[in-house]
Design an enzyme around this catalytic site. Structure first.
Site, PDB file in Angstrom:
ATOM      1  N   TYR A 128       0.826  -1.208   0.000  1.00  0.00           N
ATOM      2  CA  TYR A 128       0.000   0.000   0.000  1.00  0.00           C
ATOM      3  C   TYR A 128       0.867   1.269   0.000  1.00  0.00           C
ATOM      4  CZ  TYR A 128      -4.801  -1.805   0.698  1.00  0.00           C
ATOM      5  OH  TYR A 128      -6.038  -2.367   0.543  1.00  0.00           O
ATOM      6  N   GLU A 244      -9.077  -4.280   8.431  1.00  0.00           N
ATOM      7  CA  GLU A 244      -7.799  -4.190   9.121  1.00  0.00           C
ATOM      8  C   GLU A 244      -7.947  -3.437  10.441  1.00  0.00           C
ATOM      9  OE1 GLU A 244      -4.778  -1.988   7.044  1.00  0.00           O
ATOM     10  OE2 GLU A 244      -3.241  -2.474   8.519  1.00  0.00           O
TER      11      GLU A 244
END
Lengths: 399, 380
Positions: A128, A244
């Site tokens: 990411y 997450e």
């Protein structure tokens, strides 16, 4: 409405406990208790044992190979494993990319990738962040250009946890440079063995190696590895981030942490020669922390209950990330405070390697400072706590 | 483990919330606060009619078989409207003492008419020297023939002026701070020898200082056992704490809602002030604090009937610590974000702030309960 556990729930907890005792190696448990770092094999051995039992992906529905557990079962599972000294399950496959694949992937992708996550046969990592794209993730520049039935990927990911252990990486890549930042992003699965990928370690302030830079130099990725539609990766990324944020509240591990903190306070002495636990000031610091954790635990149970009734985790789970990270930091901070002078010696061989060297101070003091220093990451990763507040402000409060 | 409301609980919640919405507009509340009693008898009659006075008591005691969750639901709604009717002293505290320690005769004479809306209660336990220590009881009850004679001073007795019966903790033996030797009495409020000094509290409720001068009561006025009233009384205060926490949760939700609305509409520098990140993050912190308060209150309500006394005490103290912390944060933040308007009498925000501030002290403040929780945690 009640918090009581049924006979079935208690039997389930016993089953999980028996499993943990039969499958956790004494060496792994010892690492947990002494604050040493695990290596790849520690994680793999444990996760594959869980995988054989169908419990590695314990949050998944039955349809995709999970156990389809209730909120209560998830709660018990996490708590029992933490009590027994199990390592945290690496979240990248089971909690991050897995749900993205079964929610947004095609049938072929589900068939190809999910079974290896269920068994923990392959390890994943998350591509990411980039050097220029931290909190402003949508500004990411790692480029994927279509070339026949492949994408050619160039760029750099950073802060990539476990990239040095992983078999595969899921990446946010830019497939359209003309669209608005969020609309030109796609979600791509990349084999870490692909030619052109280089992994370089980043050493953290306590000397630990968890995270890496990952460089992509003309890496050819089959186009069939694209999840969903090109240009819609941001939607999947947000879905993943919400999952997450729920996972990184780390309630069960923090409960173990508070218990450990009480043990340290029973062993350490206060200035007056009495036990530190009998010092009213320190006792109240632990109590305050314990209560913060209770509130977090109950908030997580409330969120999970809502989810069980059919809702996806909403933006309010950002609260759990904020408070969960602050509590992890506070546990580490108080442990460091509790050990006093023997926070100072630095013994990396006792933290990162299987050394028989004796601790310089008490054994419980060895990881205290390193852990305090290391835990500062928790309010930074997974979206900084300030970004979480922006999310709540916009999505929940409508500001 | 199950965290959802039953259908009956949902109905109660809707009913109490509707009452607050329709009968407790801010201007109406102001009028009620200024009325003779400080609360409205017709509202109380409605509470009785709708079953809210009896819903948390067992069917054997003439109630409807609910418990701490039902109380929590009602108190949260009352908090959201700053309801003034004396539900806490009459139903939760007085009713709670009778349910936990009352004889069959006391329940018939006092609890049944309370549930019917015909009797009001007050609970006199605060003493000037005792701060928050419930075992520090200097008011004495001396043997007097077959009964007792009570003498001494009790402070900040909510609802004393409206009460038909006043429950009093008094020392029947032992030293001033001994847990053993405390007895709870149910005293007729019109008894000879009781002197009242009535006053309003900061948050527009009514309370009194009570002086007992050789007040004669019969042996049948003892609630529970002679000398063993401390555990009974502490248990009822712990249950009352959970109810009070629920009221605070209602206050916090309301004050946060008002503040959010205000920062979305109040303009400075050409934009709504809610566009400024420093205020957005403070608002998020308010929201987080209210969520945590709700979680801890719910957990306390679910644990307050646990078989283990330590679990019950920790649940009450834990929730009270959270409420103190969250209530102060939400209250102070609301006032700050309202600017000058926040410190006027005109807006509701200052009234919620006042109630939250008094809640922080009532039944022991944050520091008191943090110490209690800390000691219970180590002992366990």
């Amino acid at each position: 409405m009640d918090l009581a556990l049924s006979a079935e729930d208690r039997a389930f907890a016993d089953e999980v406990r028996a499993f943990a005792r039969a499958n956790l190696s004494p060496a792994t448990i010892a690492k947990t208790r002494s604050g040493r770092h695990y290596d790849r094999d520690d994680h793999l051995a444990w996760q594959r044992a869980l995988g054989k039992r169908g419990w590695h992906v314990y949050t998944w529905p039955k349809k995709y190979g999970g156990p389809g557990w209730s909120v209560t079962q998830r709660f018990l599972f996490e708590n029992v494993l933490a009590e027994e000294g199990a390592p945290r399950i690496l979240p990248f496959g089971p909690k991050m990319v897995g749900p993205v694949i079964y929610t947004f992937g095609n049938e072929e992708q589900k068939r190809r990738f999910l079974p290896d996550i269920v068994t923990s046969n392959i390890l994943w990592c998350q591509g990411y962040s980039e050097p220029g794209s931290g909190s402003d993730l949508a500004s990411l520049r790692t480029r994927a250009v279509r070339d026949g039935d492949h994408y050619v990927v160039n760029g750099q990911k950073t802060w990539t946890s476990a990239a040095h252990w992983a078999d595969w990486i899921f990446c946010l890549v830019r497939t359209d440079t003309d669209a608005k930042p969020q609309e030109g992003i796609s979600f791509l699965l990349i084999d870490m063995k692909s030619p052109g990928i280089t992994v370089k370690p980043i050493i953290m302030l306590d000397g630990a190696h968890h995270v890496n830079d990952v460089f992509f130099d003309n890496v050819r990725v089959p186009a069939v590895n694209l999840i969903g539609k090109e240009g819609e990766g941001w939607t999947y990324a947000k879905f993943l981030l919400a999952n997450e944020r729920l996972g990184i509240a780390e309630v069960a591990a923090s409960k173990r942490g508070v218990q450990g903190l009480r043990d340290i306070a029973r062993a350490e002495l206060a200035d007056d020669g009495g036990k530190l636990i009998d010092d009213m000031g320190f006792r109240e610091k632990i109590a305050d922390l314990d209560l913060q954790l209770s509130a977090l635990e109950m908030s997580e149970l409330r969120a999970l209950s809502t989810m069980q009734l059919g809702g996806a985790p909403g933006p309010e789970v950002s609260i759990l990330k904020i408070r969960g990270s602050e509590i992890q930091q506070r546990i580490a901070e108080l442990a460091c405070e509790a050990v006093g002078n023997y926070a100072m010696p630095y013994q990396p061989e006792l933290l990162f390697r299987d050394s028989n060297e004796s601790p310089i101070g008490p054994a419980h003091a060895v990881p205290a400072a390193a852990r305090y220093l290391n835990m500062r990451k928790t309010s930074i990763y997974g979206g900084t706590n300030e970004i979480q507040k922006n999310v709540i402000s916009k999505m929940v409060l409508g500001l | 483990m199950d965290l959802s409301y039953s259908d009956e609980q949902k109905q109660i919640k809707e009913g109490v919330e509707r009452f607050v919405r329709e009968q407790y507009a801010f201007d109406t509340r102001r009028k009620i606060a200024g009325s003779e009693k400080g609360w409205l008898p017709e509202n109380w009659a409605k509470f009785a009619e709708l079953g809210w006075l009896g819903m948390s008591f067992s069917e054997a005691d003439g109630g409807f078989g609910g418990g701490a969750i039902e109380t929590m639901i009602a108190m949260e709604a009352f908090g959201s409207g700053l309801v003034l009717e004396p539900y806490l002293p009459t139903v939760v505290m007085g009713g709670g003492l009778l349910a936990a320690g009352g004889s069959a005769a006391q329940k018939e004479a006092l609890l049944a008419p309370m549930i019917a809306g015909e009797k009001q209660f007050a609970v006199a336990y605060v003493e000037k020297q005792a701060r928050f220590n419930l075992a520090d009881v200097a008011v004495v009850a001396k043997k007097d023939g077959a009964g007792y004679a009570i003498s001494g001073h009790k402070g900040v007795v909510y609802n004393a002026a409206s009460a038909d019966t006043i429950f009093v903790t008094a020392r029947t033996s032992g030293g001033q701070r001994d847990e053993k030797g405390i007895t709870v009495f149910a005293v007729d409020a019109k008894s000879a020898g009781i002197t009242r000094r009535d006053y309003p509290t900061q948050d527009a409720l009514r309370a009194s200082e009570l002086t007992f001068d050789n007040v004669k009561v019969g042996a049948d006025s003892v609630v529970g056992k002679v000398d063993d009233g401390h555990a009974l009384f502490e248990g009822v205060i712990d249950r009352s704490i959970v109810a009070l926490c629920a009221e605070a949760v209602g206050c916090m939700d309301a004050i946060n809602k008002a503040t959010l609305e205000y920062i979305k509409t109040r303009k400075q520098f050409g934009v709504p002030i809610g566009k400024f990140q420093v205020l957005q993050h403070r608002m998020v912190d308010c929201f987080t604090n209210a969520q945590e308060a709700r979680s801890m209150t719910l957990m306390a309500a679910l644990k307050i009937d646990d078989a283990d006394a330590t679990v019950r005490k920790k649940a009450a103290s834990g929730a009270k610590v959270q409420i103190g912390k969250s209530g102060k944060f939400c209250g102070q933040s609301a006032v700050q974000m309202h600017g000058g308007m926040g410190v006027t009498d005109e807006l509701s925000v200052s009234h919620y702030f006042k109630r939250l501030t008094m809640i922080e002290t009532l039944f022991g403040n944050q520091q008191h309960h943090l110490s209690r929780y800390a000691n219970l945690s180590v002992a366990a």
